[in-house]
Scaffold this active site. Sequence first.
Site, PDB file in Angstrom:
ATOM      1  N   TYR A 131      -2.438  -0.904  10.025  1.00 19.18           N
ATOM      2  CA  TYR A 131      -2.537  -1.387   8.642  1.00 19.18           C
ATOM      3  C   TYR A 131      -1.229  -1.130   7.902  1.00 19.18           C
ATOM      4  CZ  TYR A 131      -4.046  -1.631   3.757  1.00 19.18           C
ATOM      5  OH  TYR A 131      -4.159  -1.938   2.415  1.00 19.18           O
ATOM      6  N   SER A 145       0.845  -1.195   0.000  1.00 18.15           N
ATOM      7  CA  SER A 145       0.000   0.000   0.000  1.00 18.15           C
ATOM      8  C   SER A 145       0.877   1.240   0.000  1.00 18.15           C
ATOM      9  CB  SER A 145      -0.901   0.013   1.244  1.00 18.15           C
ATOM     10  OG  SER A 145      -1.500   1.284   1.424  1.00 18.15           O
TER      11      SER A 145
END
Length: 255
Positions: free
Chosen positions: A162, A149
């Site tokens: 995350y 990400s």
Amino acid sequence: MNKLSGKTALVTGSSRGIGRATAIGLAREGALVAVHYARNGQAAQETVEFIEKVGGRAFTVHAELGVPGDIDQLFSGLEAGLQEHTGQTTLDILVNNAGETLPTGAAPEEVSAEQFDRLYAVNAKAPFFIAQRALGLIPDGGRIINISSGLTRVANPSQTVYSMTKGAIEQLTLHLARHLAPREINVNTVIPGITDNGNTIFKIPEVREQMSQLSAFKRIGEPDEVADAIVFLATDEARWITGAALDASGGSLLG
């Protein structure tokens, strides 16, 4: 077309979003694709039906990741499907795409131990053990592609945990790439930016406009734009690329 003819692939979390687009992209190039899902079996089946409609081959595999027995369940279904469709259990391409985040994010002081453990179980632990188990099926010259990400490159306190899990994925790529180089197994990471995965948040005009400003192109990415980068890394054209992190964020990390 048909750059992956005769190959087999597993794409985790491929019932929607980037995973679905990746499964379709790999199938368009000739691969037999195992479409993994955790909860939405109907969406996974729709992905398979779409692939078959355009002349590809696919089958679904169900496994809830991040729970006891997840790897056994995943590979039991995968190997059965591969055996049924090809007569063997060879897996040429693994795409570790499945992941979870906290839906609305949470400041670091608000994250519970249970939430922390869940994100690590799905986003970091599962990909490691999926790759570990897959190594018994992947032949020399195979491919492992891990999805990270853009949040590993910028600070967003509401997504701290995350982002930590995705940093772990990038480390998995780095070390597996070195470890598997003698077998000519390429291991790479793809780094998406904000990508429209069908979530209702992308239908809110003001939110969409705000997110669009993060890309150099001033728009939100589409799943197939990230999937094209993943498919490229699965082909022979990427044979000299390993241990790399490919930015597919639409220039969101340019600053």
